[in-house]
Design a protein around this motif. Structure first.
Motif, PDB file in Angstrom:
ATOM      1  N   TYR A  30     -23.813  15.754  32.643  1.00  0.00           N
ATOM      2  CA  TYR A  30     -24.253  14.413  33.064  1.00  0.00           C
ATOM      3  C   TYR A  30     -25.324  13.932  32.087  1.00  0.00           C
ATOM      4  CZ  TYR A  30     -27.847  17.371  35.188  1.00  0.00           C
ATOM      5  OH  TYR A  30     -28.821  18.311  35.391  1.00  0.00           O
ATOM      6  N   GLU A 120     -26.620  12.064  42.953  1.00  0.00           N
ATOM      7  CA  GLU A 120     -26.106  13.415  42.749  1.00  0.00           C
ATOM      8  C   GLU A 120     -24.638  13.413  42.369  1.00  0.00           C
ATOM      9  OE1 GLU A 120     -26.986  15.480  46.352  1.00  0.00           O
ATOM     10  OE2 GLU A 120     -29.081  15.825  45.818  1.00  0.00           O
ATOM     11  N   PHE A 121     -23.908  12.351  42.689  1.00  0.00           N
ATOM     12  CA  PHE A 121     -22.511  12.204  42.290  1.00  0.00           C
ATOM     13  C   PHE A 121     -22.445  11.192  41.154  1.00  0.00           C
ATOM     14  CE2 PHE A 121     -18.440   9.984  42.515  1.00  0.00           C
ATOM     15  CZ  PHE A 121     -17.559  11.051  42.414  1.00  0.00           C
ATOM     16  N   ARG A 122     -21.785  11.559  40.035  1.00  0.00           N
ATOM     17  CA  ARG A 122     -21.795  10.714  38.857  1.00  0.00           C
ATOM     18  C   ARG A 122     -20.409  10.641  38.226  1.00  0.00           C
ATOM     19  NH1 ARG A 122     -25.112  14.887  38.522  1.00  0.00           N
ATOM     20  NH2 ARG A 122     -27.341  14.636  38.946  1.00  0.00           N
ATOM     21  N   ILE A 152     -16.517  13.652  35.868  1.00  0.00           N
ATOM     22  CA  ILE A 152     -17.033  13.519  37.231  1.00  0.00           C
ATOM     23  C   ILE A 152     -17.894  14.740  37.521  1.00  0.00           C
ATOM     24  CG2 ILE A 152     -16.434  13.368  39.679  1.00  0.00           C
ATOM     25  CD1 ILE A 152     -13.793  12.082  38.829  1.00  0.00           C
ATOM     26  N   SER A 153     -19.127  14.523  38.004  1.00  0.00           N
ATOM     27  CA  SER A 153     -20.016  15.643  38.276  1.00  0.00           C
ATOM     28  C   SER A 153     -20.727  15.441  39.614  1.00  0.00           C
ATOM     29  CB  SER A 153     -21.060  15.790  37.156  1.00  0.00           C
ATOM     30  OG  SER A 153     -21.901  14.654  37.085  1.00  0.00           O
ATOM     31  N   LYS A 154     -21.141  16.556  40.223  1.00  0.00           N
ATOM     32  CA  LYS A 154     -21.840  16.534  41.507  1.00  0.00           C
ATOM     33  C   LYS A 154     -22.883  17.645  41.500  1.00  0.00           C
ATOM     34  CE  LYS A 154     -22.442  15.480  45.977  1.00  0.00           C
ATOM     35  NZ  LYS A 154     -23.646  16.313  46.241  1.00  0.00           N
ATOM     36  N   TRP A 156     -25.566  20.142  43.341  1.00  0.00           N
ATOM     37  CA  TRP A 156     -26.020  20.828  44.539  1.00  0.00           C
ATOM     38  C   TRP A 156     -27.147  21.762  44.123  1.00  0.00           C
ATOM     39  CZ3 TRP A 156     -20.562  20.299  44.201  1.00  0.00           C
ATOM     40  CH2 TRP A 156     -19.980  19.549  45.236  1.00  0.00           C
ATOM     41  N   THR A 160     -24.486  22.146  38.982  1.00  0.00           N
ATOM     42  CA  THR A 160     -23.778  20.887  38.775  1.00  0.00           C
ATOM     43  C   THR A 160     -22.379  21.184  38.248  1.00  0.00           C
ATOM     44  OG1 THR A 160     -25.820  19.685  38.271  1.00  0.00           O
ATOM     45  CG2 THR A 160     -23.754  18.654  37.600  1.00  0.00           C
TER      46      THR A 160
END
Length: 225
Positions: A30, A120-122, A152-154, A156, A160
């Motif tokens: 990201y 947090e979601f990108r 697409i990344s998320k 936690w 990531t």
């Protein structure tokens, strides 16, 4: 200032201790953030199906590994510019071409398209151009690659995961011996990876690619803040 000194030392030391590098999509998966910088190095190798331009029925495989550092700078939260530099080798099955390390370089741009604020979601778009010059017994091979990807990344906590699809095209131009020039056979691929921060600044990442090429590698990096 102290963090900047650590960052420079990190690039120098790891840049000389790594042994190979495959062109990544992630690392980080990201954008680095407004007026921020990150650097990472890694080890890896990838293989790709190719064909000869003089006869597209002639199919072979190229294998390349690279040693490189990647430095990213974010002038704004949604935009990153990055540079790649180092060395790589190249071999092509079905031929005697086995080139040792030569200069490898490139650059790219990443645009975060969602969200435009912190999240947090990108979702991001990434594009880069890379090149490499290698030589084997008087024959020079000029390798090039163009690549565009949807990422697409998320996040936690410290993890990531990221993934997406990419389009890439590559080839090798030989001098002398231009009649043996080759081009990539597959252009569309998918990738999966993960970043893990062991401290607020230092991270490890891993990534795999399939279809357009087969690749697997790991890396370590430093984000300034």
């Amino acid at each position: 200032m102290r963090r900047f000194v650590y960052l420079v030392a990190f690039i120098v030391v790891l840049g000389f201790t790594s042994t190979a590098w495959a062109t990544t999509i992630g690392g980080l998966g990201y954008n680095v953030g407004t007026l921020n910088i990150s650097a990472d190095v890694g080890v890896g190798i990838f293989q790709r199906d190719i064909y000869f331009l003089k006869d597209d029925s002639m199919r072979n495989e190229e294998t390349t590994s690279r040693l490189a550092a990647k430095i990213s700078f974010g002038p704004w939260r949604i935009i990153d510019f990055y540079a790649l530099g180092g060395a790589g080798d190249l071999s092509i099955t079905g031929t005697t071409f086995r080139a040792a390390l030569g200069p490898y370089y490139g650059g790219g741009l990443r645009l975060q398209v969602f969200p435009w604020n912190e999240g947090e979601f990108r979702v991001a778009l990434d594009g880069n151009v890379t090149g490499m010059h290698v030589e084997d017994e008087g024959v020079r091979g000029d390798w090039w690659e163009y690549q565009a990807a949807l990422i697409i990344s998320k996040t936690w906590q410290n993890f990531t995961p990221f993934g997406g699809v990419k389009y890439s095209d590559s080839g090798v131009h030989f001098k002398p011996g231009g009649s043996n020039n080759v081009r990539s056979d597959q252009n569309v691929g998918v990738f999966l990876g993960v970043d893990y921060f062991i401290t607020p600044f230092v991270f490890f990442n891993g990534e795999i690619h399939v279809f357009a090429e087969t690749a697997a590698f790991v890396g370590v990096g430093y984000r300034y803040r």
